[in-house]
Design a protein around this motif. Structure first.
Motif, PDB file in Angstrom:
ATOM      1  N   PRO A   1       1.175  -1.235   0.123  1.00 32.12           N
ATOM      2  CA  PRO A   1      -0.041   0.144   0.015  1.00 32.12           C
ATOM      3  C   PRO A   1       0.683   1.251   0.089  1.00 32.12           C
ATOM      4  O   PRO A   1       0.388   2.246  -0.725  1.00 32.12           O
ATOM      5  CB  PRO A   1      -0.789   0.009   1.188  1.00 32.12           C
ATOM      6  N   THR A   2       1.905   1.181   0.779  1.00 32.02           N
ATOM      7  CA  THR A   2       2.906   2.326   0.660  1.00 32.02           C
ATOM      8  C   THR A   2       3.493   2.655  -0.743  1.00 32.02           C
ATOM      9  O   THR A   2       3.276   3.772  -1.065  1.00 32.02           O
ATOM     10  CB  THR A   2       4.125   2.147   1.725  1.00 32.02           C
ATOM     11  N   LEU A   3       3.740   1.724  -1.395  1.00 30.94           N
ATOM     12  CA  LEU A   3       4.347   2.060  -2.675  1.00 30.94           C
ATOM     13  C   LEU A   3       3.445   2.289  -3.732  1.00 30.94           C
ATOM     14  O   LEU A   3       3.967   2.865  -4.694  1.00 30.94           O
ATOM     15  CB  LEU A   3       5.035   0.647  -3.132  1.00 30.94           C
ATOM     16  N   LEU A   4       2.020   2.028  -3.494  1.00 29.41           N
ATOM     17  CA  LEU A   4       1.142   2.437  -4.437  1.00 29.41           C
ATOM     18  C   LEU A   4       0.848   3.947  -4.259  1.00 29.41           C
ATOM     19  O   LEU A   4       0.787   4.771  -5.151  1.00 29.41           O
ATOM     20  CB  LEU A   4      -0.239   1.713  -4.178  1.00 29.41           C
ATOM     21  N   VAL A   5       0.801   4.401  -2.818  1.00 28.65           N
ATOM     22  CA  VAL A   5       1.002   5.730  -2.649  1.00 28.65           C
ATOM     23  C   VAL A   5       2.064   6.629  -3.398  1.00 28.65           C
ATOM     24  O   VAL A   5       1.833   7.451  -3.998  1.00 28.65           O
ATOM     25  CB  VAL A   5       0.767   6.064  -1.043  1.00 28.65           C
ATOM     26  N   ILE A   6       3.243   6.061  -2.964  1.00 29.54           N
ATOM     27  CA  ILE A   6       4.371   6.605  -3.498  1.00 29.54           C
ATOM     28  C   ILE A   6       4.351   6.691  -5.010  1.00 29.54           C
ATOM     29  O   ILE A   6       4.938   7.488  -5.668  1.00 29.54           O
ATOM     30  CB  ILE A   6       5.668   5.776  -3.081  1.00 29.54           C
ATOM     31  N   THR A   7       3.842   5.488  -5.682  1.00 26.55           N
ATOM     32  CA  THR A   7       3.739   5.802  -7.334  1.00 26.55           C
ATOM     33  C   THR A   7       2.773   6.881  -7.517  1.00 26.55           C
ATOM     34  O   THR A   7       3.090   7.708  -8.326  1.00 26.55           O
ATOM     35  CB  THR A   7       2.936   4.622  -7.626  1.00 26.55           C
ATOM     36  N   VAL A   8       1.608   7.429  -6.885  1.00 28.29           N
ATOM     37  CA  VAL A   8       0.809   8.419  -7.124  1.00 28.29           C
ATOM     38  C   VAL A   8       1.595   9.765  -6.652  1.00 28.29           C
ATOM     39  O   VAL A   8       1.682  10.753  -7.610  1.00 28.29           O
ATOM     40  CB  VAL A   8      -0.327   8.457  -6.423  1.00 28.29           C
ATOM     41  N   VAL A   9       2.534   9.822  -5.885  1.00 29.33           N
ATOM     42  CA  VAL A   9       3.388  10.982  -5.373  1.00 29.33           C
ATOM     43  C   VAL A   9       4.511  11.164  -6.572  1.00 29.33           C
ATOM     44  O   VAL A   9       4.812  12.211  -7.029  1.00 29.33           O
ATOM     45  CB  VAL A   9       4.131  10.759  -4.174  1.00 29.33           C
ATOM     46  N   GLY A  10       4.866   9.981  -7.004  1.00 21.64           N
ATOM     47  CA  GLY A  10       5.987  10.106  -8.218  1.00 21.64           C
ATOM     48  C   GLY A  10       5.458  10.603  -9.281  1.00 21.64           C
ATOM     49  O   GLY A  10       6.261  11.455  -9.972  1.00 21.64           O
ATOM     50  N   GLY A  11       4.200  10.490  -9.746  1.00 24.48           N
ATOM     51  CA  GLY A  11       3.362  10.807 -11.071  1.00 24.48           C
ATOM     52  C   GLY A  11       3.378  12.615 -10.476  1.00 24.48           C
ATOM     53  O   GLY A  11       3.463  13.359 -11.696  1.00 24.48           O
ATOM     54  N   ALA A  12       3.162  12.880  -9.626  1.00 24.75           N
ATOM     55  CA  ALA A  12       2.787  14.332  -8.946  1.00 24.75           C
ATOM     56  C   ALA A  12       4.059  15.004  -9.335  1.00 24.75           C
ATOM     57  O   ALA A  12       4.190  16.237  -9.753  1.00 24.75           O
ATOM     58  CB  ALA A  12       2.360  14.500  -7.817  1.00 24.75           C
ATOM     59  N   THR A  13       5.382  14.533  -8.979  1.00 22.27           N
ATOM     60  CA  THR A  13       6.513  15.321  -8.859  1.00 22.27           C
ATOM     61  C   THR A  13       6.910  15.516 -10.440  1.00 22.27           C
ATOM     62  O   THR A  13       7.514  16.293 -10.698  1.00 22.27           O
ATOM     63  CB  THR A  13       7.794  14.452  -8.450  1.00 22.27           C
ATOM     64  N   SER A  14       6.422  14.615 -11.187  1.00 21.54           N
ATOM     65  CA  SER A  14       6.782  14.733 -12.737  1.00 21.54           C
ATOM     66  C   SER A  14       5.851  15.697 -13.327  1.00 21.54           C
ATOM     67  O   SER A  14       6.516  16.365 -14.342  1.00 21.54           O
ATOM     68  CB  SER A  14       6.420  13.286 -13.437  1.00 21.54           C
ATOM     69  N   VAL A  15       4.743  15.928 -12.845  1.00 17.10           N
ATOM     70  CA  VAL A  15       3.826  17.066 -13.385  1.00 17.10           C
ATOM     71  C   VAL A  15       4.559  18.404 -13.100  1.00 17.10           C
ATOM     72  O   VAL A  15       4.329  19.417 -13.878  1.00 17.10           O
ATOM     73  CB  VAL A  15       2.549  16.890 -12.858  1.00 17.10           C
ATOM     74  N   ALA A  16       5.447  18.511 -12.077  1.00 21.85           N
ATOM     75  CA  ALA A  16       6.150  19.832 -11.735  1.00 21.85           C
ATOM     76  C   ALA A  16       6.949  20.096 -12.890  1.00 21.85           C
ATOM     77  O   ALA A  16       7.273  21.092 -13.425  1.00 21.85           O
ATOM     78  CB  ALA A  16       6.778  19.607 -10.280  1.00 21.85           C
ATOM     79  N   VAL A  17       7.851  19.034 -13.025  1.00 20.72           N
ATOM     80  CA  VAL A  17       8.838  19.109 -14.284  1.00 20.72           C
ATOM     81  C   VAL A  17       7.975  19.440 -15.861  1.00 20.72           C
ATOM     82  O   VAL A  17       8.497  20.466 -16.277  1.00 20.72           O
ATOM     83  CB  VAL A  17       9.575  17.950 -14.578  1.00 20.72           C
ATOM     84  N   SER A  18       6.881  18.792 -15.899  1.00 25.40           N
ATOM     85  CA  SER A  18       6.196  19.297 -17.082  1.00 25.40           C
ATOM     86  C   SER A  18       5.643  20.666 -17.160  1.00 25.40           C
ATOM     87  O   SER A  18       5.779  21.355 -18.165  1.00 25.40           O
ATOM     88  CB  SER A  18       4.955  18.202 -17.251  1.00 25.40           C
ATOM     89  N   ALA A  19       5.081  20.923 -16.043  1.00 25.31           N
ATOM     90  CA  ALA A  19       4.697  22.207 -16.099  1.00 25.31           C
ATOM     91  C   ALA A  19       5.857  23.536 -16.038  1.00 25.31           C
ATOM     92  O   ALA A  19       5.678  24.403 -16.840  1.00 25.31           O
ATOM     93  CB  ALA A  19       3.857  22.730 -14.724  1.00 25.31           C
ATOM     94  N   ALA A  20       6.882  23.258 -15.769  1.00 22.31           N
ATOM     95  CA  ALA A  20       7.995  24.150 -15.602  1.00 22.31           C
ATOM     96  C   ALA A  20       8.670  24.118 -17.132  1.00 22.31           C
ATOM     97  O   ALA A  20       9.127  25.007 -17.570  1.00 22.31           O
ATOM     98  CB  ALA A  20       9.308  23.572 -14.571  1.00 22.31           C
ATOM     99  N   MET A  21       8.611  23.046 -17.681  1.00 19.01           N
ATOM    100  CA  MET A  21       9.072  22.928 -19.030  1.00 19.01           C
ATOM    101  C   MET A  21       8.154  23.791 -20.057  1.00 19.01           C
ATOM    102  O   MET A  21       8.667  24.601 -20.916  1.00 19.01           O
ATOM    103  CB  MET A  21       9.092  21.411 -19.526  1.00 19.01           C
ATOM    104  N   ASP A  22       7.023  23.821 -19.786  1.00 21.28           N
ATOM    105  CA  ASP A  22       5.916  24.449 -20.652  1.00 21.28           C
ATOM    106  C   ASP A  22       6.154  26.055 -20.184  1.00 21.28           C
ATOM    107  O   ASP A  22       6.123  27.178 -21.235  1.00 21.28           O
ATOM    108  CB  ASP A  22       4.588  24.115 -20.293  1.00 21.28           C
ATOM    109  N   ALA A  23       6.300  26.335 -19.160  1.00 21.93           N
ATOM    110  CA  ALA A  23       6.403  27.808 -18.447  1.00 21.93           C
ATOM    111  C   ALA A  23       7.931  28.331 -19.186  1.00 21.93           C
ATOM    112  O   ALA A  23       7.793  29.458 -19.577  1.00 21.93           O
ATOM    113  CB  ALA A  23       6.470  27.873 -16.957  1.00 21.93           C
ATOM    114  N   ALA A  24       8.800  27.627 -19.039  1.00 22.17           N
ATOM    115  CA  ALA A  24      10.179  27.941 -19.495  1.00 22.17           C
ATOM    116  C   ALA A  24      10.480  28.169 -21.061  1.00 22.17           C
ATOM    117  O   ALA A  24      11.039  28.998 -21.440  1.00 22.17           O
ATOM    118  CB  ALA A  24      11.378  27.072 -19.015  1.00 22.17           C
ATOM    119  N   SER A  25       9.638  27.370 -21.805  1.00 19.76           N
ATOM    120  CA  SER A  25       9.468  27.151 -23.058  1.00 19.76           C
ATOM    121  C   SER A  25       8.686  28.564 -23.808  1.00 19.76           C
ATOM    122  O   SER A  25       8.776  28.751 -25.046  1.00 19.76           O
ATOM    123  CB  SER A  25       9.078  26.060 -23.785  1.00 19.76           C
ATOM    124  N   GLY A  26       7.835  29.140 -22.908  1.00 17.14           N
ATOM    125  CA  GLY A  26       7.130  30.074 -23.402  1.00 17.14           C
ATOM    126  C   GLY A  26       5.520  29.625 -24.044  1.00 17.14           C
ATOM    127  O   GLY A  26       4.980  30.338 -24.465  1.00 17.14           O
TER     128      GLY A  26
END
Length: 279
Positions: free
Chosen positions: A85-110
């Motif tokens: 169960p812990t690793l299932l929650v961590i899987t969701v957390v890992g997806g959330a940390t990836s969205v931060a990178v995606s949003a920053a890429m969109d913002a930085a690229s204009g």
């Protein structure tokens, strides 16, 4: 007679919120297909931890989380039940940390600045990121759970428990994704955006994710009992066990934390999106 020239009224395109959100969701999913690195990271991290903690540490740790279990094979089986169960929650957390990178890429690229000039719903740009990574996280959850089952994990959840789990994971994913979108927009670079959400990956270690909170020193135990991931992990663990040992107050705390995190992340992200980005 003097002819009077007439012009047709100009039609101004109006944003369509639902259609715009679906378009941005499709964009997010297409990016995941074309650039699968982030998606692979979402799955690979929990899988490596699953193998490491079960086959290397599980024999000893299992005896600590399940009284009466002897170290060795029985300990590994007990710890597999505890840590999945812990690793299932961590899987969701890992997806959330990836969205931060995606949003920053969109913002930085204009590209986000470009979206602001278009006749689209402003909220759809961010919502596409959020919903896209929720879908990716759900796919990753199936893969991680499948690996755990292949290793011997046997959940006892019934249909209602599975439905409640799905709802909790979707709520958790939306909440964490909004928070991490805000972190990504607030970051000064893509590299910073990849590091800022790491605190979210550390919190399950400082809760009931890997060992019972009762075994911790007093100060650490107090923090573990009052941080968001302890009731969330305990709720997931209880639902997968068919409701065994799950208290209603724990489930209420889990949902409440998700709502608080989601609302705070949404308000922060929308505020940052409206603000002109200054690099």
């Amino acid at each position: 007679m003097t002819a009077i020239a007439t012009t047709a009224p100009t039609t101004v395109a109006r944003p369509r919120p639902l259609a715009d959100v679906l378009t941005m969701l499709r964009r997010s999913l297409l990016r995941a297909v074309r650039y699968p690195g982030l998606t692979v990271f979402i799955v690979a991290g929990p899988l490596v931890m699953l193998l490491l903690f079960v086959y290397v540490f599980g024999g000893a740790f299992g005896a600590g989380v399940a009284p009466g279990v002897t170290p060795g094979a029985d300990g590994r089986a007990a710890y597999l039940d505890y840590i999945t169960p812990t690793l299932l929650v961590i899987t969701v957390v890992g997806g959330a940390t990836s969205v931060a990178v995606s949003a920053a890429m969109d913002a930085a690229s204009g590209i986000m600045a470009r979206f602001k000039t278009m006749a689209i719903s402003p909220g759809s740009v961010l919502s596409g990121h959020v919903l896209g990574f929720v879908v990716q996280a759900l796919v990753a959850l199936v893969l991680v759970l499948g690996a755990a089952v292949a290793m011997g994990y046997r959940p006892e959840a019934d249909a209602l428990d599975w439905l409640a789990l799905l709802g909790l994971f979707v709520l958790l994913g939306i909440a964490l994704n909004w928070l991490c979108v805000a972190m990504g927009l607030n970051a000064r670079s893509v590299e910073t955006a990849s590091n800022t959400p790491m605190i979210l990956l550390l919190l399950p270690f400082l809760g009931s994710g890997f060992v019972p909170v009762e075994t911790m020193p007093t100060a650490v135990r107090w923090f573990a009992e009052h941080q968001p991931f302890t009731p969330i992990i305990d709720t997931v663990r209880g639902l997968l066990a068919g409701g065994a040992g799950l208290e209603g107050s724990t489930a209420v705390q889990a949902v409440a934390w998700c709502v608080v995190i989601g609302v705070a992340g949404y308000v922060w992200a929308r505020s940052l999106f409206r603000r002109e980005r200054r690099l």
